[in-house]
Design a protein around this motif. Structure first.
Motif: not given
Lengths: 165, 165
Positions: B55, B114-115, B118
């Motif tokens: 992030d 999945e990551e 996100r």
């Protein structure tokens, strides 16, 4: 991810698959309409040469790009544009060589205009030779070097790939 | 040309300018038609995250992409998509992370699904926040992560740029 070698690349290409693509090759003028070329199913190659690029790289570039399995056949199998067989639209795209400087893009590493035009012409010719040898049903179209590339693209998934040489 | 640093990039983006762009977000099924989103004038961001992306990189990515002067205003001046103001279409494009192996492409450096999903969602949210704060007249649309990105693009020159982070 493209290989990180110590030497900077001599050329950068971006590849997108299309159902149809149309590109302006001559802008409209007072006495004439704009002129376009168009391909049906196939691949769009955006291309930019960097300083130091020479003719030596062209055969390997063309062979790699045209033989890579990037196209989805009707049966869902991945095949090359030569195997499909698909059409080619080649788009000169100097902006691909851009590098950020503050909030603006700079193109200092791009090849000079005259040399770039010559390499672009040679690249297009090689693609035409390879594709025409593979199938009489497909065609190579290309944009006018140095012009604005007014492009319309219709895809079933562009399946965008980056390839440097 | 993108900077060659010793560390591989955490994300790769490809930017194209458009007059209009339409993207499928839900494929057709037996009982329903396909669904699409569409933007008018603005920028298409194709995006792919690599393994190790976090992030932390998102604020700088969004700030850079939205403030770079990549868009031609009506007067011919280069301005950012925030300044234009232009719309945004964000297209998840895992193929951008491809690396050649023989005649096929491999995607071993791409982030896990999945990551990636996100990070993609967080990237879209940040873009929405920034663009909406700049103007109420423009909008952010985006593709469905993991789906085929059926795209239609109309440009006055795609002005294609590569940006890695």
């Amino acid at each position: 991810m493209t290989e990180r070698s110590s030497a900077p690349p001599a050329a950068r290409t971006m590849l997108q698959q299309c159902l149809q693509a149309r590109l302006q090759v001559t802008p409209a003028e007072e006495q004439s309409h704009a002129q376009f070329v168009q391909i049906d199913r196939g691949m769009v190659i955006y291309i930019c040469f960097f300083k130091g690029a020479t003719d030596d790289i062209l055969p390997k570039m063309v062979s790699t790009l045209l033989n890579l399995r990037l196209c989805e056949s009707d049966s869902g199998k991945m095949v090359s544009v030569l195997e499909l067989p698909g059409n080619l639209l080649i788009v000169p795209q100097a902006t691909l060589g851009g590098k950020v400087k503050g909030r603006a893009m700079q193109y200092h590493n791009n090849i000079g205009k005259e040399e770039g035009l010559r390499l672009y012409g040679a690249f297009v010719s090689l693609c035409e030779k390879e594709l025409t040898a593979a199938s009489a049903e497909v065609t190579v179209k290309h944009g006018t070097y140095g012009n604005r590339q007014v492009l319309k693209l219709d895809t079933n998934g562009p399946y965008t790939h980056l390839m440097e040489f």
